[in-house]
Motif scaffolding. Structure first.
Motif, short mmCIF file in Angstrom:
data_model
loop_
_atom_site.label_atom_id
_atom_site.label_comp_id
_atom_site.label_asym_id
_atom_site.label_seq_id
_atom_site.Cartn_x
_atom_site.Cartn_y
_atom_site.Cartn_z
N ALA A 1 80.89 22.87 18.32
CA ALA A 1 80.47 23.44 16.87
C ALA A 1 81.60 23.36 15.92
O ALA A 1 81.38 23.16 14.85
CB ALA A 1 79.81 24.89 17.00
N ILE A 2 83.16 23.66 16.44
CA ILE A 2 84.04 23.45 15.41
C ILE A 2 84.20 22.27 14.92
O ILE A 2 84.49 21.90 13.67
CB ILE A 2 85.36 24.04 16.18
CG1 ILE A 2 85.09 25.48 16.58
CG2 ILE A 2 86.57 23.59 15.45
CD1 ILE A 2 86.13 26.02 17.45
N LYS B 1 83.70 18.37 10.21
CA LYS B 1 83.09 17.13 9.81
C LYS B 1 84.01 16.08 10.43
O LYS B 1 84.42 14.90 9.99
CB LYS B 1 83.08 16.88 8.46
CG LYS B 1 82.34 17.84 7.57
CD LYS B 1 82.45 17.89 6.45
CE LYS B 1 81.09 18.78 5.59
NZ LYS B 1 81.19 18.58 3.92
N ILE B 2 84.21 16.09 11.71
CA ILE B 2 85.04 15.12 12.58
C ILE B 2 84.27 14.45 13.39
O ILE B 2 83.29 14.79 14.06
CB ILE B 2 86.25 15.79 13.40
CG1 ILE B 2 87.04 16.47 12.70
CG2 ILE B 2 86.90 14.65 14.36
CD1 ILE B 2 88.37 17.43 13.35
N SER C 1 93.75 22.78 23.77
CA SER C 1 94.63 21.64 23.52
C SER C 1 93.60 20.57 23.00
O SER C 1 93.86 19.71 22.45
CB SER C 1 95.01 21.35 25.00
OG SER C 1 95.74 22.04 25.44
N VAL C 2 92.12 20.73 23.37
CA VAL C 2 91.16 19.67 23.14
C VAL C 2 91.15 19.87 21.49
O VAL C 2 90.96 18.44 20.85
CB VAL C 2 90.05 19.81 23.78
CG1 VAL C 2 88.91 18.70 23.18
CG2 VAL C 2 90.21 19.37 25.24
N LEU C 3 90.83 20.79 21.10
CA LEU C 3 90.72 20.96 19.50
C LEU C 3 91.93 20.62 18.82
O LEU C 3 91.64 19.86 17.66
CB LEU C 3 90.28 22.42 19.22
CG LEU C 3 88.95 22.81 19.71
CD1 LEU C 3 88.81 24.60 19.60
CD2 LEU C 3 87.78 22.39 19.23
N THR D 1 89.27 18.59 5.55
CA THR D 1 88.42 18.81 4.55
C THR D 1 88.44 20.18 4.16
O THR D 1 88.94 21.09 4.92
CB THR D 1 86.84 18.61 4.83
OG1 THR D 1 86.50 19.29 6.11
CG2 THR D 1 86.79 17.08 5.16
N LYS D 2 88.09 20.74 3.08
CA LYS D 2 88.10 22.13 2.58
C LYS D 2 86.56 22.85 3.27
O LYS D 2 85.76 22.85 2.51
CB LYS D 2 87.86 22.32 1.25
CG LYS D 2 89.43 21.80 0.45
CD LYS D 2 89.32 21.75 -0.99
CE LYS D 2 90.57 21.62 -1.77
NZ LYS D 2 90.44 21.61 -3.08
N ALA D 3 86.87 23.16 4.45
CA ALA D 3 85.80 23.97 5.13
C ALA D 3 85.59 25.50 4.89
O ALA D 3 86.74 26.06 3.84
CB ALA D 3 86.13 23.96 6.53
N ALA D 4 84.50 26.27 4.89
CA ALA D 4 84.45 27.60 4.66
C ALA D 4 85.48 28.46 5.24
O ALA D 4 85.87 29.60 4.84
CB ALA D 4 83.04 28.01 4.99
#
Length: 304
Positions: free
Chosen positions: A191-192, A197-198, A251-253, A261-264
């Motif tokens: 979800a993250i 948007k990766i 670590s994965v994230l 990007t300019k996320a919320a």
């Protein structure tokens, strides 16, 4: 004189007036001349014998088709039995081949996973950066080992302290709860990365997360072994294995380019939320069990 052949009265004649037989020769067993009755009966016997012979000869061809039919039926039944036995043999051979192939595949997967496990254990983070979709199966196997080893730890612990409901409370519940925690971790990472948007591959994400969980497997194996020696060491190794889950998630994230990007919401806060959610699930599902084991560790019985 009466003729011995035709019984005609001839007087003193030497030959019979009717049949001409010599009346002067007297034999003990004269050869009788066949009369009309014997002559009539002889053709009748001949006709009967010939009729019987003809009927017997005719009966042979008439019975031949039935005999051949029985033979054909016997051949067909034999052929059917042969086909059935051949089918059974072929199905048994096919089952044996399939089973052998499955055994060989299991052996190959075990060998590959063992070599993968040893290579990852030396450098987990460095290996995590090089894995791809082909290592997703290894990631699932690592998570399965964590779930089983965690359940085994609780099962052994509960059996040593004499608790009731060993299989359900000591094995099934921890197994299910650990699976939920691991799947929730993958879902939060997914979800993250979607929010950021990766571009990524889900199988690669599973492979990366599973790679970083390899040290947790070693920690759980040691925890199961140290139950016999010391509860305090065993519960500490169990806690280390769950801490590794949080470390692997972060670590994965962070090895992805977050905050591009300019996320919320900022990436720092999204990762923090993911950690809080995993910790809450862990506490709600296994918190009571782990706290009970920690109390047992602090008790005099736990220090034995």
């Amino acid at each position: 004189m009466k003729c011995p052949v035709c019984n005609h009265e001839n007087g003193d004649a030497h030959f019979c007036e009717r049949c001409g037989s010599n009346l002067t020769q007297t034999t003990s067993s004269p050869t009788p001349v066949p009369n009309s009755e014997s002559a009539a009966s002889e053709p009748e016997y001949t006709r009967w014998s010939s009729t019987q012979a003809t009927s017997s000869q005719a009966s042979v061809p008439s019975n031949t088709p039935s005999v051949s039919i029985h033979k054909e039926q016997a051949r067909e039944s034999t052929g059917t039995n042969d086909h059935a036995s051949a089918g059974d043999n072929s199905s048994n051979q096919w089952n044996n081949i399939v089973q052998n192939e499955k055994v060989q595949q299991a052996k190959e997967v075990s060998k590959q996973y063992l070599s993968y496990f040893l290579s990852v254990l030396a450098r987990p983070y460095q290996t995590m950066k090089t894995v791809g979709d082909q290592h997703s199966l290894n990631g699932w196997l690592t998570m399965a080992l964590i779930a089983v080893l965690s359940s085994t730890y609780f099962l052994i612990t509960f059996s040593r302290i004499g608790m009731d409901g060993l299989f359900i409370g000591g094995f099934l519940r921890p197994l299910l709860f650990t699976v939920i925690i691991l799947i929730a971790s993958i879902a939060l990472m997914y979800a993250i990365l979607k929010i950021e948007k990766i571009t990524f591959r889900p199988k690669t994400l599973v492979a990366q997360f599973g790679t970083l969980l390899v040290p947790a497997v070693v920690s759980l194996v040691l925890a199961n072994l140290f139950i016999i020696i010391s509860y305090s060491i065993a519960i500490s190794l169990l806690a280390v294995s769950y801490i590794i889950i949080f470390v692997a998630l972060n670590s994965v994230l962070f090895q992805y380019p977050l905050n591009r990007t300019k996320a919320a919401i900022d990436s720092m806060y999204s990762v923090l939320i993911a950690n809080v959610v995993v910790f809450f699930i862990l506490y709600r599902l296994l918190g009571e069990i782990i706290i009970g084991l920690i109390r047992l560790m602090l008790s005099p019985f736990g220090r034995l």
